[in-house]
Every structure is written in structure tokens, then in C-alpha cells.
Enzyme design. Structure first.
Site, short mmCIF file in Angstrom:
data_model
loop_
_atom_site.label_atom_id
_atom_site.label_comp_id
_atom_site.label_asym_id
_atom_site.label_seq_id
_atom_site.Cartn_x
_atom_site.Cartn_y
_atom_site.Cartn_z
N PHE A 1 -7.88 -10.93 18.95
CA PHE A 1 -7.88 -9.48 18.74
C PHE A 1 -8.34 -8.71 19.96
O PHE A 1 -9.05 -7.71 19.86
CB PHE A 1 -8.76 -9.13 17.52
CG PHE A 1 -7.93 -9.00 16.28
CD1 PHE A 1 -7.48 -10.14 15.63
CD2 PHE A 1 -7.57 -7.77 15.77
CE1 PHE A 1 -6.68 -10.05 14.51
CE2 PHE A 1 -6.77 -7.65 14.65
CZ PHE A 1 -6.33 -8.81 14.02
N CYS B 1 -3.44 -1.93 5.55
CA CYS B 1 -4.87 -2.18 5.36
C CYS B 1 -5.78 -1.50 6.37
O CYS B 1 -6.63 -0.69 5.97
CB CYS B 1 -5.12 -3.68 5.36
SG CYS B 1 -4.39 -4.49 3.93
N PHE C 1 -8.23 -11.96 2.21
CA PHE C 1 -8.17 -11.84 3.68
C PHE C 1 -6.82 -12.27 4.24
O PHE C 1 -6.70 -12.43 5.45
CB PHE C 1 -9.30 -12.67 4.31
CG PHE C 1 -10.66 -12.14 3.98
CD1 PHE C 1 -11.22 -11.12 4.72
CD2 PHE C 1 -11.36 -12.62 2.89
CE1 PHE C 1 -12.47 -10.59 4.40
CE2 PHE C 1 -12.61 -12.11 2.55
CZ PHE C 1 -13.17 -11.09 3.31
N LEU C 2 -5.82 -12.47 3.37
CA LEU C 2 -4.52 -12.92 3.91
C LEU C 2 -3.94 -11.88 4.86
O LEU C 2 -4.22 -10.69 4.75
CB LEU C 2 -3.54 -13.22 2.78
CG LEU C 2 -3.11 -12.11 1.81
CD1 LEU C 2 -2.13 -11.14 2.41
CD2 LEU C 2 -2.54 -12.74 0.56
N THR D 1 -8.70 -4.32 -2.41
CA THR D 1 -9.81 -3.90 -1.56
C THR D 1 -10.41 -2.63 -2.15
O THR D 1 -9.73 -1.60 -2.24
CB THR D 1 -9.30 -3.64 -0.13
OG1 THR D 1 -8.69 -4.84 0.34
CG2 THR D 1 -10.43 -3.23 0.80
P1 NAD Z 1 1.36 -3.30 -3.04
O1 NAD Z 1 1.48 -1.83 -3.01
O2 NAD Z 1 2.32 -4.16 -2.25
O3 NAD Z 1 1.40 -3.82 -4.57
C1 NAD Z 1 0.64 -3.26 -5.60
C2 NAD Z 1 1.39 -3.53 -6.91
O4 NAD Z 1 0.57 -3.12 -8.01
C3 NAD Z 1 2.70 -2.75 -7.05
O5 NAD Z 1 3.76 -3.65 -7.31
C4 NAD Z 1 2.45 -1.81 -8.26
O6 NAD Z 1 3.61 -1.59 -9.03
C5 NAD Z 1 1.42 -2.60 -9.04
N1 NAD Z 1 0.61 -1.79 -9.97
C6 NAD Z 1 0.00 -0.60 -9.75
N2 NAD Z 1 -0.69 -0.22 -10.84
C7 NAD Z 1 -0.52 -1.20 -11.78
C8 NAD Z 1 -1.00 -1.39 -13.12
N3 NAD Z 1 -1.81 -0.51 -13.70
N4 NAD Z 1 -0.60 -2.50 -13.78
C9 NAD Z 1 0.22 -3.41 -13.19
N5 NAD Z 1 0.69 -3.28 -11.93
C10 NAD Z 1 0.33 -2.18 -11.23
O7 NAD Z 1 -0.13 -3.61 -2.57
P2 NAD Z 1 -0.69 -4.85 -1.71
O8 NAD Z 1 -0.31 -4.69 -0.29
O9 NAD Z 1 -0.39 -6.12 -2.43
O10 NAD Z 1 -2.26 -4.56 -1.81
C11 NAD Z 1 -2.96 -4.69 -3.03
C12 NAD Z 1 -4.45 -4.60 -2.74
O11 NAD Z 1 -4.84 -5.71 -1.91
C13 NAD Z 1 -4.86 -3.35 -1.99
O12 NAD Z 1 -6.15 -2.96 -2.43
C14 NAD Z 1 -4.92 -3.81 -0.55
O13 NAD Z 1 -5.82 -3.05 0.22
C15 NAD Z 1 -5.44 -5.22 -0.71
N6 NAD Z 1 -5.07 -6.12 0.38
C16 NAD Z 1 -3.84 -6.07 0.93
C17 NAD Z 1 -3.49 -6.94 1.94
C18 NAD Z 1 -2.13 -6.88 2.59
O14 NAD Z 1 -1.96 -7.48 3.64
N7 NAD Z 1 -1.15 -6.20 2.01
C19 NAD Z 1 -4.42 -7.89 2.39
C20 NAD Z 1 -5.67 -7.95 1.78
C21 NAD Z 1 -5.99 -7.06 0.78
#
Ligand code: NAD
Length: 434
Positions: free
Chosen positions: A250, A261, A150-151, A121
Site C-alpha cells: 500500500f 469501502c 476483510f475480503l 461494516t
Molecule cells: P452490496 O450492495 O453489493 O450488497 C448488499 C445486498 O443487500 C444487496 O443485494 C441488497 O439487495 C441486499 N439487501 C439490502 N437490504 C436487505 C434486506 N433488508 N434483506 C435482504 N437483503 C437486503 O454490498 P456489499 O459490497 O456486499 O457490502 C455489504 C457490507 O459489507 C457493507 O457494509 C460493506 O461496507 C461491507 N464490506 C464490503 C466489502 C466489499 O469489498 N464490497 C468488503 C468488506 C466489507
């Protein structure tokens, strides 16, 4: 298709596993060596229903690979998905350090024409920044696209396999056609792939989360009005939710929104507003209401049992919502910190988030392996997360095990009249104590 996913957190791991499940050859790359070593052994570092089966099957059938070698993972990829974290910076804006670092690695290691997709995001304008980074190093053509995710944690696999919609911000026909092919297996039931320009796709994700957070804070304010006026929020919710313009999702009041998020995305959108001189005042209020709401459970406990110094409080539910072990910004953490500061002791239970909580609290709080064991000698039970296992418990057992029959229901799970009849001092949100 050869797909590389950079970042194997909640989003990257689910995306990688689901894309492998539909026949793609997927490489998941992450800098976290411990995480990758565990994944190579089919040991899933997060709790997400159904994910273990997908990872195991696709890894054993050779379609899913895990590596710490990000540069090598870029080699030969037709689609590269950036799914690294975008935590809030000090000023609330999204910290793009990881996104831009991943982009530099991609740019320096491209071996062929590639579609580069941000699933993280990211604020409007990020694709342009990625484009700039790539432009300074890449020697092959590339197409930067936005494909916000959007999961929902707890339902992530199902949400990815059966999305309500797929949003793709793309500027070239090549990118649109590659991503249409990639997503075709997930939209066979007629759910739309919505194509748009890149900035609109970037903003769509924030607008969606901000709208959902707004509904939560709005209902929490309505619940407070109900408490002060004698109305019942359950009835008000049904009354407004039956209007199709409003809808019934909601609209549940509770202990406030948390997770990785909503809090950070609301903050980031407020920051974007400041940056472009279009302040989104409604979101500043949404955030303020949520901060207040997270502290209301503590107020309810204090009202029910008085001085908390030396009191013992049982907590059911630590994760920010059911079916996840994610504790980021969880309302339970705010409650625990307030209870400890007031001199109370805490014994908590959560079906899956206790290892994560033990990391955070060590021996400052106690943990119970079985939810009823948390109640022994407690002056109150506070239910913070609406896990299914807490929905219809043995109330007689709860009442006889607690030292005092105080039940604070942070998710409006129970019937106030029934709780009163059983003999609890019972409180919830927006429903007057009988
Ligand atoms: P997370 O913190 O669980 O995972 C991020 C991963 O990226 C980590 O394992 C980290 O080691 C790795 N990382 C960081 N820098 C790196 C690099 N340069 N090279 C390789 N790996 C690297 O994050 P998440 O919850 O999966 O969220 C990721 C993105 O998706 C965020 O922007 C979040 O806002 C968005 N998002 C999350 C969700 C959710 O429900 N968690 C839903 C929709 C969108």
C-alpha cells in the site's frame, strides 16, 4: 451447520458460497428478486474470480440455496449473517436502515437459539442497536456478534477461504464456540481467530480501512512532493518500504482510492469522531487529499494536450481496481465527468466493467471491445486501472494508433525513460518527466 446469509452482494454471496463449500447448509436471502432469480440459474451478477465455480458446485450439490423469502430463511438457522449494504448517509455516517430492517425480520421470525452476526461494516454501537430491535420482538434466545469482513474485491474468494485473520466480537461463550466451529476450516494453517468485545470488533474494521486509505493518501502527497522537488517516488517507496516497521504494501501512488469501502468507511469514521467529540483530523485530510488526487489525472491530460474542447481521449480501465467490475467511487468516473464537461469525447475499454459503465453513461461515451481499438484518433491515452493486460502492451502499436503520442499513466505502470525513448509525451505520479 444451518447458516443464513441476509444480503447477497459482494460480501454476502462470497461468504455464503464459501461457507457452503465447507459443508454447511447455507441459505442466501436477498430482497432483490432479479438478483436471486439469476443466482438460482448460476448466473453470477458480479465479476469475482472463482465465485461462479463455487456457486454452481454448492447449489447443484444442495448446500447453497437462494431465496427472496427472508423470513422463511431465518427459520431454523443456527447462525444468521447480516451482509446488507451500509451506504453513507447524507452526513457521512453509515446508513443502518438495511441492517436494522434485516434485524427486525430476524427478530420476528426466530424459531430457535441463534447467533446473529454483523458482517456488514457498521459503526461502534450498532450491535447494541440490533440487540434492542431484537429484544422487542424475538421469542428465542439470540447472541449478537460482530464479525467484520476483510475480503478484497477481485480476491474475495481467496481472502474468505484463506483469511489473514478472523475477527470476532462476541459477548457469550455460546457465540464464541459456534463461530469457532464455523471458521475452523478456514484457519487450519494457523491463521488466528481473534476474539474481542463487540465494540472493539466493530471499530477494528474501520481502523483497518482508515489506515490503508491513510497510506494511499500519504503516498500520493509524497508523490506530489517528488514531482515538485525532482525526487523519484519509486525510489522513495523502496527506501521506506524496506523498513519492517513500515512494510512495502500500500505504498503505491496513483489516481486515488475508490470502491465501495474506503471512501464510505473513512467518512463514517470521521462522523463517529464528531459524534463522540474526538475528531479524527488525520482522516479529514486523507479524504481531502484523495478528492484532489482523483482530479489530478484530468490536470495531467490538460497539461499534456492543452484545450480539451473537441479533444478525443482514450481510457484504459474503468473499475476502481483490477479484477472487479465495481465502479463505485472509481477514479475513472471523475476523469470521464471532467473530460465530458470540458467538451472532450471519450472512448473507454475495461476487461469486465464496461456493461456497468454503459449503464451509467449510455451513449455519452464510446466503448471499445479491444483495448487498442479505443486509441484510434485519440489525442491521449490515460491508463486508470492496473489490469494485468495493460501492464506490458505493444507500445509501438499504441503510439502509431494514437493521433498524438500522449500517454498518461495513472498507476505508474511504465518506465518513464523507456516511454520517452519511444517518443511518448508521458506523465505519471511522482516521477519527473525525463
Ligand atoms: P452490496 O450492495 O453489493 O450488497 C448488499 C445486498 O443487500 C444487496 O443485494 C441488497 O439487495 C441486499 N439487501 C439490502 N437490504 C436487505 C434486506 N433488508 N434483506 C435482504 N437483503 C437486503 O454490498 P456489499 O459490497 O456486499 O457490502 C455489504 C457490507 O459489507 C457493507 O457494509 C460493506 O461496507 C461491507 N464490506 C464490503 C466489502 C466489499 O469489498 N464490497 C468488503 C468488506 C466489507
Amino acid at each position: 451447520m444451518n447458516v443464513t446469509v441476509i444480503g447477497t452482494g459482494y460480501v454476502g454471496l462470497v461468504a455464503g458460497a464459501c461457507l457452503a463449500e465447507t459443508g454447511n447448509d447455507v441459505r442466501c436471502a436477498d430482497l432483490d428478486a432479479t438478483k436471486i432469480a439469476r443466482l438460482q440459474q448460476n448466473d453470477i451478477p458480479i465479476y469475482e474470480p472463482g465465485l461462479d465455480t463455487l456457486v454452481e458446485r454448492n447449489q447443484s450439490e444442495g448446500r447453497l440455496h437462494f431465496t427472496t423469502d427472508v423470513p422463511a430463511a431465518v427459520n431454523g438457522a443456527e447462525v444468521i449473517i447480516i451482509a446488507v449494504g451500509t451506504p453513507p448517509d447524507e452526513d457521512g455516517s453509515a446508513d443502518l436502515r438495511h441492517v436494522l430492517a434485516a434485524s427486525r425480520t430476524i427478530g420476528a421470525n426466530l424459531t430457535n437459539e441463534s447467533v446473529i452476526v454483523t458482517k456488514s461494516t457498521v459503526p461502534v454501537g450498532t450491535a447494541a442497536k440490533i440487540d434492542e430491535v431484537l429484544g422487542s420482538v424475538a421469542t428465542h434466545p439470540y447472541h449478537v456478534c460482530s464479525n467484520p469482513e476483510f475480503l478484497k474485491e477481485g480476491d474475495a474468494v481467496k481472502d474468505f477461504l484463506y483469511p489473514d485473520r478472523v475477527i470476532i466480537g462476541a459477548a457469550t461463550e455460546h457465540a464464541r464456540s459456534v463461530l469457532t466451529e464455523l471458521y475452523a476450516p478456514f484457519v487450519r494453517t494457523g491463521k488466528p481467530i481473534i476474539f474481542m468485545d463487540v465494540p472493539s470488533a466493530e471499530l477494528t474494521k474501520y481502523a483497518a480501512n482508515a489506515m490503508l486509505a491513510t497510506r494511499i493518501s500519504f503516498m500520493n502527497e509524497i508523490a506530489l512532493l517528488c514531482e515538485r522537488t525532482g525526487a523519484n517516488v519509486d525510489l522513495v517507496r523502496k527506501g521506506i518500504g524496506s523498513d519492517p516497521r513500515i512494510g512495502s504494501s500500500f505504498l503505491f501512488p496513483g489516481a486515488g482510492y475508490g470502491g465501495s469501502c474506503f471512501p464510505k468507511d473513512v467518512k463514517a469514521l470521521i462522523r463517529t469522531g464528531h459524534d463522540v467529540n474526538a475528531s479524527v483530523d488525520i482522516l479529514s485530510s486523507v479524504e481531502a487529499v484523495n478528492e484532489r488526487q482523483k482530479r489530478r489525472l484530468f490536470e495531467k491530460v490538460s497539461t499534456a494536450i492543452g484545450d480539451l474542447n473537441g479533444a478525443h481521449v482514450a481510457i484504459w480501465g474503468l473499475a476502481f481496481k483490477p479484477n472487479t467490475d465495481d465502479l463505485r467511487e472509481a477514479p475513472a468516473l471523475v476523469l470521464i465527468d471532467q473530460l465530458l464537461a470540458a467538451g472532450a469525447t471519450v472512448c473507454a475499454h475495461d476487461p469486465v466493467a464496461m456493461p456497468e459503465a454503459k449503464h451509467r453513461y449510455g451513449d455519452r461515451i464510446h466503448f471499445a471491445d479491444v483495448n487498442y481499438d479505443a486509441l484510434a484518433g485519440a489525442d491521449a491515452l490515460v491508463v486508470v486501472t492496473e489490469w494485468n493486460a495493460y501492464r506490458n502492451p505493444d507500445f509501438t502499436r499504441i503510439k502509431t494508433t494514437l493521433r498524438r503520442p500522449v500517454l498518461i499513466d495513472g498507476r505508474n505502470l511504465y518506465d518513464p525513460v523507456k516511454m520517452h525513448r519511444i517518443g511518448f509525451t508521458y506523465d505519471s505520479f511522482g516521477r519527473l518527466r525525463p
